[in-house]
Scaffold this active site. Structure first.
Site, PDB file in Angstrom:
ATOM      1  N   GLN A   1       8.341 -12.863 -19.607  1.00 19.95           N
ATOM      2  CA  GLN A   1       6.884 -12.944 -19.618  1.00 19.95           C
ATOM      3  C   GLN A   1       6.369 -12.915 -21.057  1.00 19.95           C
ATOM      4  O   GLN A   1       6.098 -11.849 -21.612  1.00 19.95           O
ATOM      5  CB  GLN A   1       6.275 -11.787 -18.806  1.00 19.95           C
ATOM      6  CG  GLN A   1       4.792 -11.970 -18.621  1.00 19.95           C
ATOM      7  CD  GLN A   1       4.216 -11.002 -17.619  1.00 19.95           C
ATOM      8  OE1 GLN A   1       4.898 -10.256 -16.964  1.00 19.95           O
ATOM      9  NE2 GLN A   1       2.899 -11.035 -17.513  1.00 19.95           N
ATOM     10  N   PHE A   2       6.239 -14.110 -21.637  1.00 15.81           N
ATOM     11  CA  PHE A   2       5.813 -14.212 -23.029  1.00 15.81           C
ATOM     12  C   PHE A   2       4.431 -13.633 -23.258  1.00 15.81           C
ATOM     13  O   PHE A   2       4.099 -13.197 -24.360  1.00 15.81           O
ATOM     14  CB  PHE A   2       5.888 -15.668 -23.522  1.00 15.81           C
ATOM     15  CG  PHE A   2       4.745 -16.529 -23.083  1.00 15.81           C
ATOM     16  CD1 PHE A   2       3.646 -16.721 -23.906  1.00 15.81           C
ATOM     17  CD2 PHE A   2       4.766 -17.156 -21.842  1.00 15.81           C
ATOM     18  CE1 PHE A   2       2.587 -17.522 -23.500  1.00 15.81           C
ATOM     19  CE2 PHE A   2       3.713 -17.952 -21.426  1.00 15.81           C
ATOM     20  CZ  PHE A   2       2.613 -18.140 -22.262  1.00 15.81           C
ATOM     21  N   THR A   3       3.605 -13.557 -22.226  1.00 16.56           N
ATOM     22  CA  THR A   3       2.238 -13.061 -22.391  1.00 16.56           C
ATOM     23  C   THR A   3       2.193 -11.584 -22.782  1.00 16.56           C
ATOM     24  O   THR A   3       1.153 -11.101 -23.221  1.00 16.56           O
ATOM     25  CB  THR A   3       1.401 -13.290 -21.116  1.00 16.56           C
ATOM     26  OG1 THR A   3       2.018 -12.609 -20.024  1.00 16.56           O
ATOM     27  CG2 THR A   3       1.268 -14.775 -20.813  1.00 16.56           C
TER      28      THR A   3
END
Length: 147
Positions: A78-80
């Protein structure tokens, strides 16, 4: 690297409405890789994750790790998690490592976890539907930059 760890009763991940992986009792871990991360960050987070005492002992006290209870791990990229919301209202992802580099550290993290606890990944970079039955709720955030 930053991880969000949730103690879970059961969880699953779907891509295009197809079941990719599921777990029963254990942890769901959301994993965000920072542009400055290295294998040292992976090792630190593996150690912290495996030894984090968030499972109840016989007295109902969170005194046991996933190693103690024999649970499973569902790991979701989850890059966010690397979003910066400092300026304006649109998050900036300049701190997130590019996918072709980040996947290596994400897979290294999963591989090292899997040596001790059965670890099931999501699909790196895919649009995923993650179903989590959070137990507690217990949610812990660990950032390898805040040691």
């Amino acid at each position: 690297m930053k991880v969000v760890i949730q103690r879970a009763l059961e969880s699953s991940v779907l891509v295009d409405n197809k079941l990719i992986n599921k777990i029963d009792r254990g942890m769901v871990i959301l994993v965000g890789v920072n542009v400055e991360d290295t294998s040292e960050d992976v090792d630190y987070l593996v150690r912290k994750t495996l030894n984090l005492r968030i499972f109840d002992d016989k007295n109902g006290v969170m005194n046991k790790s996933i190693l103690d209870v024999g649970g499973e791990i569902l790991s979701i990229s989850q890059f966010t998690l690397q979003a910066s919301t400092k300026d304006g209202n649109r998050p900036s992802y300049v701190n997130a490592m590019r996918g072709e580099e980040a996947i290596k550290l994400y897979e290294e993290y999963n591989k090292k976890l899997n040596e001790k606890v059965k670890t099931y990944p999501g699909v790196f970079g895919a649009e995923m539907k993650v179903n989590i039955t959070n137990d507690g709720p217990i949610t812990i955030i660990i950032d390898s930059k805040n040691r």
